[in-house]
Design a protein around this motif. Structure first.
Motif, short mmCIF file in Angstrom:
data_model
loop_
_atom_site.label_atom_id
_atom_site.label_comp_id
_atom_site.label_asym_id
_atom_site.label_seq_id
_atom_site.Cartn_x
_atom_site.Cartn_y
_atom_site.Cartn_z
N SER A 100 0.83 -1.24 -0.02
CA SER A 100 0.08 0.03 0.05
C SER A 100 1.04 1.32 -0.04
CB SER A 100 -1.07 -0.01 1.18
OG SER A 100 -1.75 -1.06 1.12
N PRO A 159 0.42 -6.84 7.12
CA PRO A 159 0.76 -7.79 6.31
C PRO A 159 2.32 -8.15 6.24
CG PRO A 159 0.05 -6.19 4.75
CD PRO A 159 -0.25 -5.66 6.14
N SER A 197 5.73 -8.82 4.42
CA SER A 197 5.92 -8.73 3.06
C SER A 197 6.95 -9.75 2.36
CB SER A 197 6.35 -7.27 2.81
OG SER A 197 5.53 -6.46 3.10
N GLN A 257 4.39 -9.27 -3.35
CA GLN A 257 3.25 -10.31 -3.47
C GLN A 257 2.64 -10.93 -2.63
OE1 GLN A 257 4.99 -12.67 -6.89
NE2 GLN A 257 5.24 -10.91 -8.29
N SER A 258 2.81 -10.38 -1.27
CA SER A 258 2.41 -11.29 -0.31
C SER A 258 0.91 -11.60 -0.35
CB SER A 258 2.57 -10.32 1.16
OG SER A 258 1.88 -9.16 1.16
N SER A 259 -0.11 -10.50 -0.76
CA SER A 259 -1.41 -10.79 -1.01
C SER A 259 -1.87 -12.05 -2.12
CB SER A 259 -2.13 -9.63 -1.22
OG SER A 259 -3.46 -9.97 -1.61
N GLY A 315 0.17 -12.86 3.06
CA GLY A 315 -0.41 -11.49 3.78
C GLY A 315 -1.46 -11.97 4.72
N ASN A 316 -2.48 -12.50 4.17
CA ASN A 316 -3.72 -12.94 5.11
C ASN A 316 -3.52 -13.93 5.99
OD1 ASN A 316 -5.59 -11.35 3.39
ND2 ASN A 316 -6.05 -12.91 2.09
N ARG A 318 -1.20 -11.83 8.99
CA ARG A 318 -1.79 -10.57 9.26
C ARG A 318 -2.11 -10.42 10.92
NH1 ARG A 318 -3.85 -6.05 6.63
NH2 ARG A 318 -3.67 -7.42 4.59
#
Length: 551
Positions: A292, A323, A325, A338-340, A345-346, A349
């Motif tokens: 972000s 998240p 990273s 690209q963690s998401s 990331g999820n 978290r």
């Protein structure tokens, strides 16, 4: 300020559109469930970290300690170093048991606010030396041929640091001598500075934004046991500050070792090495901020090629509800967060994470992630009902380089107990080809996680011996081409994670592969050695420049 916030977002977005190289790896054995068993007490580790003083804890009390795997007596069996106000050294027998040799090795009289450790043979005598970071201190311990450690700090040229954190031995100028990078955190004086701050009407530890940043330092090894401060000369003074994690690697294939720094509530730093100095490319590379374009609370950090595309990627741990990273190396000094996309990331978290290591726990040829978690507020639940001070270790399985799945629930017999997790190191301490882990509990005993995964694949572990390069071979890139036409690349380094040092041996998980067709070593000095037809499930020693592998 607006432009500076937008720029990294644009960079990150551009990186995300780049085509990823094809992911390759050996044929896995079967769908594998890990079995990590906590065995510290049974293995002979008798050590406890405690936090003294008033509560709630302040920032100085809560940042914890590290640990390390090393082979101090060069008997091909890993030993364990535990870092606290009192150091502890345990000699391993290579079969899973450890004996306390702290006093015998000259470490029993050392006492200070020790924090982290770096391991490396800085004088190339064949025995690994140790640097211990500290608050208002730090010691350089020379290994006297495995007989004892000698504090050589007074004559080393290395100054006491204000708040030393993670540190790493790394040969920055390819002269065959390991130099030393030491991270520093914040300026904090409990007699003068604010100790506690309100959060949701509860007094708790103040965050790093309340304190002035300290900066890391670089000491060049000039030989003869002496180091010279090259911080300004090499541009290391141009960093964000508040460094907690340090990881070194030739991330751009330049033949020079770069340095990545995880900084707490500051932009992350990526120091590109020209061979004569560093340039901070954190912002332009895409590694300074999260997806972000925001600064995160960087804690631990580690390099590893998670998708086997021949490029080293970067993982960074962060604060709770941030998240964690994963920066994919897109080449040409550019990275995409690209963690998401990867699911990291999820899955991460909810935790506050410190130590992190890429680890192929099941030997399937793909690097998984292990993370040590624990909050920095001992009254975290009073501040936020969703938060807990003690948290469990996480293990994320790498699904063929495309996605990560949280399989932590399958950890057994104490491996999943809630702890105040900080340092994390990895190494195959019983030489069975399955990588184990060592985790610090800041208010408890160490976790020694024995890898007993029954359906793990084939493997190969390589010990490097530099001749023109540093004796450890730290910074070398090792690549194997398997009988199944898979190509795997790993690096030799003891750095990474948080305040900790890991096994320098280079480990390859090979799945069902029954032979290595080609093995190449790109040494830090640029020399490349190539070997053919290597059998699996054994440990090999490779000496720089030799045409055949040492038995």
């Amino acid at each position: 300020m607006l432009l500076s916030a937008i720029f990294p977002l644009v960079i990150a977005g551009c990186h995300g559109t780049s085509a990823r190289k094809s992911t390759t790896g050996p044929t896995p054995t079967t769908s594998t469930s890990p079995t990590f068993v906590e065995v510290a007490h049974d293995a002979g580790l008798n050590y406890t970290w405690t936090v003294t003083g008033k509560r709630p804890l302040n920032i100085l009390q809560t940042m914890g300690n590290g640990a390390g795997f090393l082979d101090y007596n060069v008997d091909d069996s890993l030993d364990i170093l535990l870092v606290g106000r009192q150091l502890a050294l345990y000699q391993g027998d290579g079969k899973g048991h450890f004996t306390d040799v702290t006093k015998d090795m000259g470490l029993g009289t050392l006492a200070a606010d020790f924090r982290g450790c770096a391991v490396g043979d800085y004088d190339n005598d064949g025995y690994p030396d140790i640097y211990i970071s500290a608050v208002h201190g730090g010691v350089l311990l020379h290994n006297d041929h495995g007989a004892r450690f000698v504090d050589v700090s007074p004559n080393s040229g290395i100054a006491a640091q204000p708040w030393g954190t993670s540190c790493a031995f790394v040969d920055v100028d390819n002269d065959g001598l390991l130099d030393l990078f030491i991270g520093n955190y914040v300026k904090f004086d409990p007699k003068r500075d604010r100790i506690l701050c309100p959060s949701n009407d509860v007094m708790t530890a103040c965050g790093p934004n309340h304190y002035e940043a300290l900066h890391g330092v670089l000491y060049r090894n000039v030989g003869g046991g002496r180091f010279a401060d090259f911080t300004r000369r090499w541009g290391v003074d141009k960093t964000s500050g508040k460094a907690l994690g340090v990881a070194t690697a030739d991330f751009d294939g330049s033949g020079h070792q770069g340095v990545a720094l995880a900084n707490d509530e500051m932009a992350g730093d990526l120091l590109k090495n020209s061979g004569h100095g560093f340039t901070n490319i954190g912002a332009s590379s895409g590694t300074a901020y999260d997806a972000s374009a925001a600064k995160h609370a960087g804690m631990g950090i580690d390099w590893g090629d998670f998708d086997n595309d021949g490029q080293l990627d970067l993982a960074v741990t962060t604060y709770q509800f941030e998240p964690k990273s994963v920066y994919h190396n897109d080449g040409a000094g550019l990275f995409s967060e690209q963690s998401s996309v990867l699911g990291v990331g999820n899955e991460t978290r909810a935790s506050l994470a410190f130590g992190i290591k890429w680890i192929d726990f099941d030997n399937d040829g793909f690097l998984d992630l292990m993370i040590a978690n624990g909050h920095v507020e001992d009254n975290a639940h009073q501040v936020d009902a969703r938060a807990n001070y003690r948290q469990s270790v996480q293990l994320l399985r790498n699904e063929n380089g495309r996605h990560f799945t949280d399989i932590s629930s399958s950890l057994v017999r104490g491996a999943l107990k809630p702890i105040v997790g900080r340092g994390l190191a990895i190494g195959d301490y019983d030489n069975d080809g399955r990588v184990d882990a060592l985790v610090v509990d800041s208010e408890g005993t160490p976790l020694l996680l024995h890898n007993e995964t029954k359906t793990a694949g084939n493997w190969l572990e390589v010990t490097l011996m530099g001749t023109k390069s540093n004796r450890d071979g730290q910074g070398a890139i090792v690549t194997v081409e398997t009988s199944e036409h898979a190509t795997l690349m790993r690096q030799c380094s003891t750095s990474g994670s948080y305040l900790s040092a890991s096994d320098r041996r280079v480990h390859f998980g090979l799945g069902k592969t029954n032979s290595v067709m080609v093995l190449t070593v790109k040494w830090p000095d640029g020399h490349v050695d190539t070997y053919h037809g290597i059998s699996v499930n054994k440990m090999e020693t490779i000496k720089e420049g030799q045409t055949s592998i040492v038995p």
